[in-house]
Design an enzyme around this catalytic site. Structure first.
Site, PDB file in Angstrom:
ATOM      1  N   GLY A   1       1.383  -1.269  -0.093  1.00  9.36           N
ATOM      2  CA  GLY A   1      -0.127   0.331   0.104  1.00  9.36           C
ATOM      3  C   GLY A   1       0.848   1.513  -0.224  1.00  9.36           C
ATOM      4  O   GLY A   1       0.506   2.105   1.023  1.00  9.36           O
ATOM      5  N   SER A   2       1.737   1.003  -0.758  1.00  5.14           N
ATOM      6  CA  SER A   2       2.964   2.088  -0.657  1.00  5.14           C
ATOM      7  C   SER A   2       2.178   4.068  -1.581  1.00  5.14           C
ATOM      8  O   SER A   2       3.619   3.686  -2.250  1.00  5.14           O
ATOM      9  CB  SER A   2       4.045   1.762  -0.873  1.00  5.14           C
ATOM     10  N   THR A   3       1.714   3.301  -2.639  1.00  7.73           N
ATOM     11  CA  THR A   3       1.280   4.244  -3.563  1.00  7.73           C
ATOM     12  C   THR A   3       0.763   6.140  -3.154  1.00  7.73           C
ATOM     13  O   THR A   3       0.785   6.898  -4.158  1.00  7.73           O
ATOM     14  CB  THR A   3      -0.126   4.033  -4.663  1.00  7.73           C
TER      15      THR A   3
ATOM     16  N   GLY B   1       1.065   8.402   1.002  1.00  7.36           N
ATOM     17  CA  GLY B   1       0.605   8.610   2.424  1.00  7.36           C
ATOM     18  C   GLY B   1       1.449   7.751   2.580  1.00  7.36           C
ATOM     19  O   GLY B   1       3.118   8.994   2.625  1.00  7.36           O
ATOM     20  N   ILE B   2       1.639   7.287   4.073  1.00  6.01           N
ATOM     21  CA  ILE B   2       2.535   6.966   4.631  1.00  6.01           C
ATOM     22  C   ILE B   2       3.107   6.297   4.022  1.00  6.01           C
ATOM     23  O   ILE B   2       5.086   5.578   4.061  1.00  6.01           O
ATOM     24  CB  ILE B   2       2.255   6.373   5.892  1.00  6.01           C
ATOM     25  N   GLY B   3       2.272   4.751   3.394  1.00  3.11           N
ATOM     26  CA  GLY B   3       3.123   4.412   2.406  1.00  3.11           C
ATOM     27  C   GLY B   3       4.436   4.474   1.446  1.00  3.11           C
ATOM     28  O   GLY B   3       5.126   4.241   1.183  1.00  3.11           O
TER      29      GLY B   3
ATOM     30  N   SER C   1      -0.988   1.807  15.473  1.00  2.00           N
ATOM     31  CA  SER C   1      -1.202   2.638  15.233  1.00  2.00           C
ATOM     32  C   SER C   1      -1.892   3.181  16.393  1.00  2.00           C
ATOM     33  O   SER C   1      -1.594   1.861  18.066  1.00  2.00           O
ATOM     34  CB  SER C   1      -2.571   3.462  14.273  1.00  2.00           C
TER      35      SER C   1
ATOM     36  N   TYR D   1     -11.513  -0.552  13.679  1.00  2.00           N
ATOM     37  CA  TYR D   1     -10.298  -0.198  13.113  1.00  2.00           C
ATOM     38  C   TYR D   1      -8.986  -0.793  13.486  1.00  2.00           C
ATOM     39  O   TYR D   1      -7.943  -1.423  13.799  1.00  2.00           O
ATOM     40  CB  TYR D   1      -9.833   0.883  12.785  1.00  2.00           C
TER      41      TYR D   1
HETATM   42  N1  LIG Z   1      -2.844   8.293   8.731  1.00  2.62           N
HETATM   43  C1  LIG Z   1      -2.990   8.460   9.614  1.00  2.62           C
HETATM   44  O1  LIG Z   1      -3.264   9.374  10.888  1.00  2.62           O
HETATM   45  C2  LIG Z   1      -2.678   6.279  10.556  1.00  2.62           C
HETATM   46  C3  LIG Z   1      -1.824   6.710  12.057  1.00  2.62           C
HETATM   47  C4  LIG Z   1      -1.768   5.291  12.377  1.00  2.62           C
HETATM   48  C5  LIG Z   1      -1.219   4.515  11.200  1.00  2.62           C
HETATM   49  N2  LIG Z   1      -1.835   4.676   9.904  1.00  2.62           N
HETATM   50  C6  LIG Z   1      -1.560   3.495   9.282  1.00  2.62           C
HETATM   51  O2  LIG Z   1      -0.933   4.168   8.440  1.00  2.62           O
HETATM   52  C7  LIG Z   1      -0.910   2.752   7.390  1.00  2.62           C
HETATM   53  C8  LIG Z   1      -1.289   3.238   5.959  1.00  2.62           C
HETATM   54  O3  LIG Z   1      -2.200   4.505   6.302  1.00  2.62           O
HETATM   55  P1  LIG Z   1      -2.731   6.221   5.027  1.00  2.62           P
HETATM   56  O4  LIG Z   1      -3.329   6.952   5.747  1.00  2.62           O
HETATM   57  O5  LIG Z   1      -1.307   6.996   4.291  1.00  2.62           O
HETATM   58  O6  LIG Z   1      -2.731   5.229   3.671  1.00  2.62           O
HETATM   59  P2  LIG Z   1      -3.944   5.976   3.006  1.00  2.62           P
HETATM   60  O7  LIG Z   1      -3.098   7.294   2.380  1.00  2.62           O
HETATM   61  O8  LIG Z   1      -5.065   5.149   2.790  1.00  2.62           O
HETATM   62  O9  LIG Z   1      -3.323   5.057   1.304  1.00  2.62           O
HETATM   63  C9  LIG Z   1      -3.568   3.199   1.710  1.00  2.62           C
HETATM   64  C10 LIG Z   1      -2.829   2.478   0.373  1.00  2.62           C
HETATM   65  O10 LIG Z   1      -2.998   1.205   0.850  1.00  2.62           O
HETATM   66  C11 LIG Z   1      -2.739   0.529  -0.840  1.00  2.62           C
HETATM   67  N3  LIG Z   1      -3.861  -0.042  -0.595  1.00  2.62           N
HETATM   68  C12 LIG Z   1      -5.608   0.056  -0.170  1.00  2.62           C
HETATM   69  N4  LIG Z   1      -5.985  -1.241  -0.259  1.00  2.62           N
HETATM   70  C13 LIG Z   1      -4.975  -1.940  -0.423  1.00  2.62           C
HETATM   71  C14 LIG Z   1      -5.147  -3.562  -1.420  1.00  2.62           C
HETATM   72  N5  LIG Z   1      -5.849  -4.221  -0.665  1.00  2.62           N
HETATM   73  N6  LIG Z   1      -3.716  -4.134  -1.268  1.00  2.62           N
HETATM   74  C15 LIG Z   1      -3.025  -3.288  -2.246  1.00  2.62           C
HETATM   75  N7  LIG Z   1      -3.062  -1.722  -1.676  1.00  2.62           N
HETATM   76  C16 LIG Z   1      -3.960  -1.418  -0.921  1.00  2.62           C
HETATM   77  C17 LIG Z   1      -3.517   2.423  -1.332  1.00  2.62           C
HETATM   78  O11 LIG Z   1      -3.354   2.141  -2.785  1.00  2.62           O
HETATM   79  P3  LIG Z   1      -4.105   1.825  -4.136  1.00  2.62           P
HETATM   80  O12 LIG Z   1      -5.694   3.000  -3.854  1.00  2.62           O
HETATM   81  O13 LIG Z   1      -3.542   2.237  -5.366  1.00  2.62           O
HETATM   82  O14 LIG Z   1      -4.481   0.798  -4.336  1.00  2.62           O
HETATM   83  C18 LIG Z   1      -3.251   3.592  -0.848  1.00  2.62           C
HETATM   84  O15 LIG Z   1      -1.537   3.231  -1.051  1.00  2.62           O
HETATM   85  C19 LIG Z   1      -2.148   2.226   7.581  1.00  2.62           C
HETATM   86  O16 LIG Z   1      -2.065   1.127   7.664  1.00  2.62           O
HETATM   87  C20 LIG Z   1      -2.900   3.032   8.508  1.00  2.62           C
HETATM   88  O17 LIG Z   1      -3.837   2.112   9.052  1.00  2.62           O
HETATM   89  C21 LIG Z   1      -2.153   5.622   9.855  1.00  2.62           C
END
Ligand SMILES: NC(=O)c1ccc[n+]([C@@H]2O[C@H](COP(=O)([O-])OP(=O)(O)OC[C@H]3O[C@@H](n4cnc5c(N)ncnc54)[C@H](OP(=O)(O)O)[C@@H]3O)[C@@H](O)[C@H]2O)c1
Length: 280
Positions: free
Chosen positions: A30-32, A34-36, A157, A170
Site C-alpha cells: 500500500g505505497s501509492t 500517504g505513509i506507505g 497505530s 479499525y
Molecule cells: N494516517 C494516519 O494518521 C495514520 C495513523 C496511524 C496509523 N496509520 C496506518 O498507516 C498505514 C497507512 O495509512 P495512510 O493514511 O497512509 O493510508 P492511505 O493514504 O489510505 O493509503 C493506503 C494505501 O494502501 C493501498 N491499498 C489499499 N487497499 C489495498 C489493497 N487491498 N492491496 C494493496 N494496496 C492497497 C492504497 O493504494 P491504492 O488505492 O492505489 O490501491 C494506498 O497506497 C495504515 O496501516 C494506517 O492504519 C495511519
C-alpha cells in the site's frame, strides 16, 4: 539452527550510525500514497531497492515515478496487486522475488458506530488489515530466517492501545497486529530476523487533512487549522502538530538497518507522544 554466534561476530564491523540499505530489497504494501509512499521513499533514499505496491497499475507506476524523480538513482519496482487476497499476494511474490525488508503498511480505516458494524465489515477489516500482513509474513519469513537477515514491520497505530469509539473495528485490527508481531518475532528467535510493530500517531496524510478540515473552520490556513485541531481534538500530543509521513519513514529506515539488530518483538512508537503512557 541458531547461528547467532556468527552474527555476534559482525558487531565489530557494524560501524557507526550511518544507515546504508544498499543491496537490500524491500516491499512496502500500500505505497501509492500517504505513509506507505513516504516509507518507500525513505527506504530508497537509504539505498534499498523498493517494491512499490497498490491495487491499480497506473497509480502504482505513477507513485514509483514520483519517487524516481526525487531520487534518480533509486531502484523502484512497481507491482500492482490486491494484497488483501491470496491471488494478489501470490502474484506479487512472482514479480517481487525474495525480500530482506517487508513493511506491512496496507491498512484501511473509516468511521462507523460500533453497533452498526456488521459481520461482513468486521471480516473485511480483518482480511485487509491483519490477514494481508500475516500472509506476507508467512510467505517471506522462512527465506529471511534461512539467509540470517530480515526485517518485518507492521504499521500499527495509537488506536491499537486506545480503542477509538468511532472506529472500533479499525482499533481491533491494530491491536491484533501487535500480537501478530510478537508471535512471528518468537518464531524468528535467534535467526537474525527482527519483527516489530511501528505505532504511528496522527499523521499528515491527504485523508487526515480532509478530516481536520471537516472538524475545524476550513477557511483557516493549514498551519492554524492543524494547530486548532491538535489543541481541541488531540490535546495529549506532545508535539502538538501532525506527524509528517517522512518521520514514520525515518523510524522504518532505522528498524530496517543492521544497527537495529537488538530491537524485536515489540511495538516502537512514532506517535508524537500522543499515547499518554510510559509503555506502548
Ligand atoms: N494516517 C494516519 O494518521 C495514520 C495513523 C496511524 C496509523 N496509520 C496506518 O498507516 C498505514 C497507512 O495509512 P495512510 O493514511 O497512509 O493510508 P492511505 O493514504 O489510505 O493509503 C493506503 C494505501 O494502501 C493501498 N491499498 C489499499 N487497499 C489495498 C489493497 N487491498 N492491496 C494493496 N494496496 C492497497 C492504497 O493504494 P491504492 O488505492 O492505489 O490501491 C494506498 O497506497 C495504515 O496501516 C494506517 O492504519 C495511519
Amino acid at each position: 539452527m541458531w547461528n547467532g554466534f556468527a552474527r555476534l561476530g559482525s558487531w565489530g564491523t557494524m560501524g557507526t550510525m550511518r544507515i546504508d540499505l544498499t543491496g537490500r530489497r524491500a516491499l512496502v504494501s500500500g505505497s501509492t500514497q500517504g505513509i506507505g509512499q513516504a516509507i518507500a521513499t525513505e527506504l530508497a533514499r537509504a539505498g534499498a531497492s523498493v517494491v512499490v505496491n497498490g491495487r491499480d497499475q497506473a497509480k502504482t507506476d505513477k507513485a514509483a515515478e514520483a519517487i524516481q524523480q526525487e531520487l534518480p538513482s533509486a531502484e523502484l519496482i512497481p507491482v500492482a496487486a490486491d494484497l488483501a487476497t491470496v491471488e494478489g499476494a501470490d502474484a506479487l511474490r512472482q514479480q517481487a522475488g525474495e525480500l530482506d525488508i517487508l513493511v506491512n503498511n496496507l491498512g484501511i480505516f473509516g468511521a462507523k458506530p460500533v453497533l452498526e458494524i456488521d459481520d461482513d465489515e468486521w471480516r473485511r477489516y480483518f482480511e485487509v488489515n491483519v490477514l494481508s500482513a500475516v500472509r506476507l509474513t508467512r510467505m517471506y519469513l522462512p527465506g529471511m530466517m534461512e539467509r540470517g537477515f530480515g526485517r518485518v514491520m507492521n504499521i500499527a497505530s495509537d488506536s491499537a492501545v486506545v480503542t477509538p469509539l468511532e472506529m472500533v473495528h479499525y482499533g481491533v485490527t491494530k491491536t491484533a497486529l501487535l500480537a501478530v508481531t510478537r508471535g512471528f518475532a518468537k518464531a524468528a528467535a535467534g535467526t537474525g530476523v527482527t519483527v516489530n510493530s511501528v505505532m504511528a500517531g496522527p499523521t499528515h496524510t491527504p485523508g487526515v487533512e480532509e478530516f481536520v478540515n471537516e472538524l475545524v473552520d476550513d477557511d483557516l490556513p493549514w498551519d492554524q487549522a492543524q494547530h486548532q485541531f491538535m489543541k481541541e481534538h488531540r490535546p495529549y500530543s506532545l508535539i502538538q502538530r501532525l506527524i509528517e509521513p517522512r518521520e514514520i519513514g525515518n523510524l522504518v529506515v532505522y528498524l530496517s538497518s543492521e544497527q537495529a539488530s537488538a530491537t524485536t518483538g515489540g511495538a516502537v512508537r512514532v506517535d508524537g507522544g500522543y499515547i499518554d503512557s510510559i509503555l506502548p
